[in-house]
Enzyme design. Structure first.
Site, mmCIF file in Angstrom:
data_model
loop_
_atom_site.group_PDB
_atom_site.id
_atom_site.type_symbol
_atom_site.label_atom_id
_atom_site.label_comp_id
_atom_site.label_asym_id
_atom_site.label_seq_id
_atom_site.Cartn_x
_atom_site.Cartn_y
_atom_site.Cartn_z
ATOM 1 N N GLU A 250 39.103 32.704 39.467
ATOM 2 C CA GLU A 250 40.537 32.926 39.666
ATOM 3 C C GLU A 250 40.860 32.878 41.153
ATOM 4 O O GLU A 250 41.958 32.552 41.555
ATOM 5 C CB GLU A 250 40.920 34.291 39.083
ATOM 6 C CG GLU A 250 42.415 34.546 39.053
ATOM 7 C CD GLU A 250 42.742 36.006 38.706
ATOM 8 O OE1 GLU A 250 43.830 36.240 38.201
ATOM 9 O OE2 GLU A 250 41.897 36.892 38.958
ATOM 10 N N GLN B 163 46.053 35.360 29.367
ATOM 11 C CA GLN B 163 44.937 36.218 29.764
ATOM 12 C C GLN B 163 45.173 37.656 29.327
ATOM 13 O O GLN B 163 46.197 38.247 29.685
ATOM 14 C CB GLN B 163 44.792 36.161 31.287
ATOM 15 C CG GLN B 163 43.650 36.989 31.836
ATOM 16 C CD GLN B 163 43.651 37.018 33.362
ATOM 17 O OE1 GLN B 163 44.693 37.007 33.985
ATOM 18 N NE2 GLN B 163 42.469 37.037 33.961
ATOM 19 N N SER C 216 44.402 43.108 31.896
ATOM 20 C CA SER C 216 44.960 44.414 32.289
ATOM 21 C C SER C 216 45.522 45.175 31.085
ATOM 22 O O SER C 216 45.995 44.587 30.116
ATOM 23 C CB SER C 216 46.101 44.224 33.289
ATOM 24 O OG SER C 216 45.609 43.705 34.486
#
Lengths: 395, 338, 395, 338
Positions: C244, C126, C129
């Site tokens: 999530e 992923q 961030s």
């Protein structure tokens, strides 16, 4: 490093204990211990005894008739008198107004008002908070308009502690709406017997009625009752607030409360044994006692630093937070020590019976409820956290 | 798995909400009795028509939300215990609201021990009970001792009553027994199911109060402005409100758990009794203290609605053993009633 | 009200337990229980077993090869597999990207990528961030510039869990700097073997290296790897984040951790007796167990409400906060149960010896330290409090 | 009443700060020894020249601030115990830094009990000690058993050593004893003053770490921006920082209290030992957890300075009995060393 009091300070502590032993009526101490409201006469009587000893105004310089105590001496007096359950000195004249007049008042104001405070001729109360201005004190709206040689005051004050006994009130009033809200505030002394002043008690959730609302309806106040300069009152107000914070940690009160808690825990039965032998309850007492041991030294460290001329920083905010946490924790534990026995409350309003042999139980419940105020008034703990964080952000 | 109310219980809830809007004070008890609310707390065997955990939980939650101070837990425990002990006639009168009973549990000099201030000799009781809600209006009193449950007539010899206002709003009394004749209903442990329903009642009542205090606080913080902004816009306070909201859900689930396990195996039921009281008591105190603090000064005043809520929350924690008491027993794996 | 699972659900739970009993290698379960990092092959092997059973994608609809489980079934699977210490299904392909492609991807993307996820052909990670955009995710700056039929990506991602194993990464990238920061974000699928992609491990304070930084230096990504519409990626990102949050309460993990804590407390000696007989420690365990009993039901209440079509509100934020509090408390207690024995840590980097017979002790310390992340990632608990308060403010 | 440092101690502090800036790792110990820092921790009778609570507190606070991981508490306890037990020669060598000793206290299978995994028979020890800092470099080891303190030569028969890195940064070892010859130095309770100095050392070290972690966190929150503002401007976080600051003062006062009562009557000293460790341990964990949380992700990374601080704070809580251990003994009114 030396953690001991000097010989002089130890002698002073002994003198305070002797005085309390000789002068404090045990019945009065017991009433005070049980959080029962004292009468006006009882408070005035205690003030008179202190004044006769020259100890009523420990914080005032000698030139104004005070005792001129050091910060350490004041601390010792407060500790010993709290442990003996002596009445607290009503702070409004002695601790609050006195220092303001000494610093900002005119010679005439000093000469007239200060001796009257010591002699108990006036009972002062504080007109700061308003319904819309609590934590946001500078947002106050009570108006004073200059008309010739008078101000005409209109508005309302609230949380006026012991205002029901007072004949005088010192007020923050708005004399101008221009500029920032901190500007345009003035500091006025108002005779509560003037037409247009009215007082209404506020009953608190513990049933006591020690605070009040004060209303002003076209109240005429002579201009000579203005302290300092018009519109400069915010400066005096802040000065007063720093004085209000003396003894903010409340170590003496906490020590007395801890002693009381231990006494209760020794007497109450839990699982067939005295409650103080219960591991969980004993650990809760210990946790609080350990916190108090540390805070007590934090308090002394800060007093000592102040005595050596270090400028005070956020210490008073830190002591306010920790001090109220400890006292509220002690109050909560004391109430809980009584368990199922603590389900009544001595409401001052309307006496319709009292449980048997339960003075201490009732006082524990009332004390717990009443002392929820500790973290709200005098700048709530949230305000104190803001002050600390603000200082840390700049540092 | 279904956590929704049944149609019957939704109707009961509607009835209660209506009654609680229209009736207050002395007026409320007969109105509740007439509407069958006492009956909803009891099984058919006990003179009622429901007695399920759901019915008990929803009834007391509504009473708690409305802040009604009534010794209804005593009526429920009383009727149920009387029926179980073969005193069906009095049970039926309590169920229909024509007789009231009180439940004398707390004692002076102890937190929650039983039998410290009172003792039984043969069929007579001597000693004292305290904080007995509704004692002045009771025809009979259910009394706990160290290991048993007793029935005492309100007019029995050697029984004196000293009444006063309770913190939660109603009136209570100290009862002094001097060789007072009493009927032993059975061992305390035989009445585990009955007493557990009492805990559910107090807990659901507290839950109602928790919800009411939280809503009042939230409403205040949304409306009241300080430093030119609604107080709820101050992040430090907003986060504390969020934490309160999380704990309110914990309290609701603890009540749900006890309600759903009221008729379970006693060992399992007792763990839920203890967990429920421990959770609800903890949250009740948290909400009481945080609500006052978040309100500021006004939260300290008797005139404002919060004051009564706070006192009722504290009282509900204290009834039949507080959070600490039940946590300690849970931790030791002890039964709830022994 | 009925708190029981339906007979079908009970049967399903039994089937899950049977499957775990038959298929889960005890050595793997033990390794997982001890918080030891699993190898890529171990995780892939477990995925393959689940896929063979048709259970790898419980959350996907059957049309995409998923199991089409209800929320309750997913809950049951997660509970049982946590209690058995089965490896967690690596969420990036199954739980995160899959639902996004199913809802927003093109037919071609669905047909190509979804079977590869199930078959383990790709290992996804992923790319959300960034060093300057954590809680403030929309502040991301990783740029993708359209050049013909490619995007050219430059920038950095961080906290890329298990990125060291991945060959594919789904990324939020900035394709426009106009408008609000939430606008101008796109959702790109990037092959990590493309020139210009580099991965650097981040060692965490427990010594593990499960997260990474990923750098993009003029990385060419074909335009067909754009999911949905350019500049609309924020919508897909938020959709993914709600997915999530499945199993956000972590009841199964907490239950397993509680069992382990009780086991440790029974074995450790304290004041001459098993630690679980110590009143203070027993009370701490009980406090946490009672919290878990309540949260477990909060979780089921919310699942049940969702199953009956009630729109989810702030429930997932509440479960995130309470769930992480409980798990972190359990981890803290487990570490503390070991007392003075818990002063070493199994650092992955540089093995210079290990204490004797201390696998469980080391895992307790590592687990405590590692799980401090629970209240930080996936939207920190502070972010969750803001969401709850914001919703309450509107309500 | 005077809480300020004496001139001598201010000089010692300056010396330490200088040394800790210039020296690190293996280099640090000889530099400290040469500068007389070990001597400052010991009285003249023990081969040093100070040994006051103030000297110990300030030395370990500086080490804690700098994050230096050294088994210096072991040296202090060792030299002091050896001197008290009439082993002045070894004590002097430790004091001047030419010999090192380790302190073997923790045991596997127990929180903080002594004598669970090890037992004495005559003058021989059998069993295991764990997490012994600096064991690899020690010439001798001071060992605790259920009720006594022992001296074991590092080369003694039947002693095996298994070393590994400690969480706090240095290296430790499991020591296995098989009928290993040992010299009994005396009963544990005879060494209350010595062991209390060890607690002061660990506590002051933790205090230094608490201050360092708080400063680092504050610095980060002032500098780092999120949602366009410095993180410290978010009120919910600012209030938590304020609460941390309040607790840091509590920890400082607890260390001051022990430092000032190190030579008091044992009953009073022990209460300060327990209060100090309970306070400092609690605050150390609070600051560790809050610092990580307030930092967010970066606070979890090994590369950032916080990681080591966190581990040292946890280790300092754990050394010689954690906060819970000492709180429990304080609550029961038990001595610290028995």
């Amino acid at each position: 490093m030396d953690m001991r009091f000097t010989p002089d300070e130890q002698a002073f502590a002994a003198e305070v204990r002797d005085f309390l032993q000789a002068e404090l009526d045990p019945a009065l101490a017991e009433k005070n211990r049980l959080h029962k409201p004292l009468t006006k006469a009882e408070m005035e009587g205690w003030h008179a005894k202190l004044n006769a000893k020259g100890w009523l105004a420990g914080n005032w310089p000698r030139e104004f008739g005070g005792a001129g105590w050091t910060a350490i001496q004041r601390h010792i007096y407060e500790e010993e008198s709290a442990k003996a359950h002596a009445p607290r000195i009503v702070p409004f004249g002695i601790a609050m107004l006195g220092p303001v007049l000494q610093k900002f008042g005119s010679k005439e104001q000093q000469d007239y008002w200060l001796p009257r405070i010591l002699n108990g001729d006036d009972w002062w109360c504080q007109g700061y908070s308003e319904p819309g201005a609590g934590s946001d004190l500078a947002g106050l709206r009570c108006r004073a308009e200059r008309q010739g040689d008078h101000y005409v005051v209109n508005g309302q004050k609230t949380w006026t502690t012991l205002g029901q006994h007072a004949n005088m009130i010192f007020c923050l009033v708005r004399t101008s709406t221009e500029g920032k809200k901190q500007e345009g505030i003035s500091f006025l002394l108002i005779d509560m017997e003037t037409p247009g002043v009215s007082v209404r008690p506020i009953v608190l959730l513990d049933g006591t009625a020690e605070v009040n609302e004060v209303f002003f309806d076209d109240v005429k106040v002579p201009v000579e009752n203005l302290v300092g300069t018009e519109n400069e009152g915010w400066t005096y107000a802040k000065y007063l607030l720093t004085h209000e914070r003396t003894n903010i940690a409340g170590v003496g009160f906490a020590t007395a409360a801890l002693d009381n808690l231990k006494r209760v825990a020794k007497a109450q039965i839990h699982r067939g044994k005295p409650l103080d032998q219960d591991p969980l309850f004993a650990a809760q007492i210990a946790t609080t006692e350990i916190e108090l041991m540390a805070m007590s030294t934090t308090n002394l460290r800060m007093l000592s630093a102040a005595a050596q001329g270090q400028a005070p920083g956020v210490e008073s905010s830190m002591l306010k937070i920790k001090g109220t946490q400890i006292r509220q924790q002690l109050d909560a534990l004391t109430r809980r020590a009584y368990g199922g026995w603590a389900q009544a409350l001595p409401m001052e309003t309307g006496n319709q019976g009292q449980p048997l042999d339960a003075d201490d139980v009732l006082s524990a419940t009332a004390g717990y409820l009443n002392n929820r105020k500790l973290s709200i008034y005098g700048g709530s703990n949230e305000i104190q956290r803001g002050i600390i964080a603000g200082t840390l952000a700049k540092g | 798995m279904d956590f929704a109310l049944s149609d019957e219980h939704r109707m009961l809830q509607d009835t209660l909400r209506g009654l609680l809007t229209r009736h207050q004070g002395d007026d409320l008890w007969p109105a509740l009795a007439e509407a069958g609310v006492i009956g909803a707390l009891l099984t058919e065997d006990e003179g009622g028509f429901d007695g399920s955990g759901s019915a008990i939980a929803l009834t007391f939650e509504e009473l708690g939300r409305a802040g009604a101070s009534l010794p209804l837990v005593a009526a429920m425990i009383g009727a149920s215990a009387l029926a179980a002990a073969g005193q069906g006639d009095l049970a039926a009168e309590v169920a229909e609201g024509s007789a009231r009973v009180a439940f004398a549990d707390a004692e002076p000099g102890t937190r929650y021990d039983r039998g410290v201030a009172i003792r039984a000799e043969g069929d007579r009781l001597t000693g004292r009970k305290t904080m007995v809600a509704g004692a002045e209006d009771a025809r009979a009193i259910i009394v706990t001792t160290a290991d048993a449950l007793w029935l005492v007539d309100a007019k029995a010899s050697g029984l004196t009553l000293n009444a006063y206002p309770l913190m939660e709003g109603g009136r209570g009394a100290d009862l002094t027994f001097e060789a007072t004749p009493a009927t032993r209903l059975g061992a305390l442990s035989d009445f585990g199911a009955v007493l557990s329903r009492g805990v559910l009642g107090h807990s659901a009542y507290a839950l109602g109060g928790i919800i009411a205090a939280t809503e009042l606080t939230l409403d205040y913080l949304k409306t009241r402005k300080q430093f030119g902004r609604a107080i709820l816009e101050f992040q430090a306070l907003a986060h504390r409100v969020a934490d309160m909201a999380v704990e309110v859900e914990q309290a609701r689930s603890a009540v749900t758990n006890l309600s759903g396990h009221l008729t379970a195996d006693p060992a399992i039921r007792d763990r839920h009794v203890q967990a429920c009281k421990a959770t609800v008591g903890r949250v009740a105190r948290l909400v009481a203290e945080e609500s006052v603090q978040l309100h500021g000064g006004i939260g300290m005043t008797e005139e404002y609605a919060l004051a009564g809520m706070i006192r009722r929350l504290l009282a509900a924690d204290t009834a039949m053993g507080d959070a600490d008491y039940h946590l300690e027993r849970f931790a030791h794996g002890e039964p709830a009633w022994a």
